[in-house]
Design a protein around this motif. Structure first.
Motif, PDB file in Angstrom:
ATOM      1  N   SER A  77      -2.109   6.579  11.669  1.00 55.46           N
ATOM      2  CA  SER A  77      -1.003   5.877  11.635  1.00 55.46           C
ATOM      3  C   SER A  77      -1.312   4.609  10.778  1.00 55.46           C
ATOM      4  N   MET A  78      -2.585   4.184  11.056  1.00 55.15           N
ATOM      5  CA  MET A  78      -3.157   3.142  10.190  1.00 55.15           C
ATOM      6  C   MET A  78      -3.350   3.545   8.724  1.00 55.15           C
ATOM      7  N   ILE A  79      -3.914   4.543   8.636  1.00 52.84           N
ATOM      8  CA  ILE A  79      -4.047   4.951   6.857  1.00 52.84           C
ATOM      9  C   ILE A  79      -2.538   5.088   6.338  1.00 52.84           C
ATOM     10  N   TYR A  80      -1.562   5.688   7.034  1.00 52.68           N
ATOM     11  CA  TYR A  80      -0.196   6.000   6.586  1.00 52.68           C
ATOM     12  C   TYR A  80       0.554   4.565   6.247  1.00 52.68           C
ATOM     13  N   GLN A  81       0.101   3.421   7.054  1.00 47.44           N
ATOM     14  CA  GLN A  81       0.642   2.241   7.188  1.00 47.44           C
ATOM     15  C   GLN A  81       0.288   1.642   5.917  1.00 47.44           C
ATOM     16  N   GLN A  82      -1.266   1.735   5.440  1.00 46.13           N
ATOM     17  CA  GLN A  82      -1.991   1.074   4.311  1.00 46.13           C
ATOM     18  C   GLN A  82      -1.278   1.649   3.058  1.00 46.13           C
ATOM     19  N   ILE A  83      -1.003   3.186   3.260  1.00 47.56           N
ATOM     20  CA  ILE A  83      -0.690   3.801   1.916  1.00 47.56           C
ATOM     21  C   ILE A  83       0.839   3.235   1.466  1.00 47.56           C
ATOM     22  N   ILE A  84       1.546   2.974   2.597  1.00 46.43           N
ATOM     23  CA  ILE A  84       2.956   2.627   2.408  1.00 46.43           C
ATOM     24  C   ILE A  84       3.120   1.041   1.956  1.00 46.43           C
ATOM     25  N   GLU A  85       2.282   0.269   2.607  1.00 44.70           N
ATOM     26  CA  GLU A  85       2.392  -1.376   2.479  1.00 44.70           C
ATOM     27  C   GLU A  85       1.726  -1.727   1.307  1.00 44.70           C
ATOM     28  N   SER A  86       0.578  -0.996   0.813  1.00 46.34           N
ATOM     29  CA  SER A  86      -0.512  -1.542  -0.088  1.00 46.34           C
ATOM     30  C   SER A  86      -0.934  -0.590  -1.051  1.00 46.34           C
ATOM     31  N   PRO A  87       0.001   0.362  -1.783  1.00 44.85           N
ATOM     32  CA  PRO A  87      -0.613   1.293  -2.294  1.00 44.85           C
ATOM     33  C   PRO A  87      -1.349   1.101  -3.567  1.00 44.85           C
ATOM     34  N   HIS A  88      -1.217  -0.332  -4.211  1.00 39.04           N
ATOM     35  CA  HIS A  88      -1.792  -0.700  -5.217  1.00 39.04           C
ATOM     36  C   HIS A  88      -3.602  -1.103  -4.897  1.00 39.04           C
ATOM     37  N   GLN A  89      -3.799  -1.106  -3.493  1.00 42.82           N
ATOM     38  CA  GLN A  89      -5.055  -1.504  -3.027  1.00 42.82           C
ATOM     39  C   GLN A  89      -5.852  -0.166  -2.838  1.00 42.82           C
ATOM     40  N   LEU A  90      -5.360   0.813  -2.812  1.00 43.82           N
ATOM     41  CA  LEU A  90      -6.161   2.180  -2.602  1.00 43.82           C
ATOM     42  C   LEU A  90      -6.955   2.640  -3.719  1.00 43.82           C
ATOM     43  N   VAL A  91      -8.044   2.897  -3.646  1.00 36.94           N
ATOM     44  CA  VAL A  91      -8.883   3.345  -4.560  1.00 36.94           C
ATOM     45  C   VAL A  91      -9.809   4.752  -4.187  1.00 36.94           C
TER      46      VAL A  91
END
Length: 66
Positions: free
Chosen positions: A52-66
């Motif tokens: 859930s934490m990973i999915y939340q990060q993908i949805i809320e901050s997609p530009h910060q994913l590397v």
């Protein structure tokens, strides 16, 4: 961690499997350090919280994913 404004507490074991600085990972900011972690002996509830934490990060901050 805070998931959707709800505090979730985890106590899990993990092993750092990879460490890359920004230059090695071909990231624009060489100060960024990426880590790869292998979580061990996860209980099903802990696994769901992590997912859930990973999915939340993908949805809320997609530009910060590397």
């Amino acid at each position: 961690m805070n998931l959707h404004k709800i505090d979730a507490f985890l106590s899990i074991q993990g092993v750092i499997r990879a460490v890359h600085n920004g230059e090695a990972a071909d990231i624009a900011d060489p100060e960024i350090i990426r880590h790869g972690i292998e979580f061990q002996s996860l209980h099903p509830n802990d696994m769901i919280i992590l997912q859930s934490m990973i999915y939340q990060q993908i949805i809320e901050s997609p530009h910060q994913l590397v």
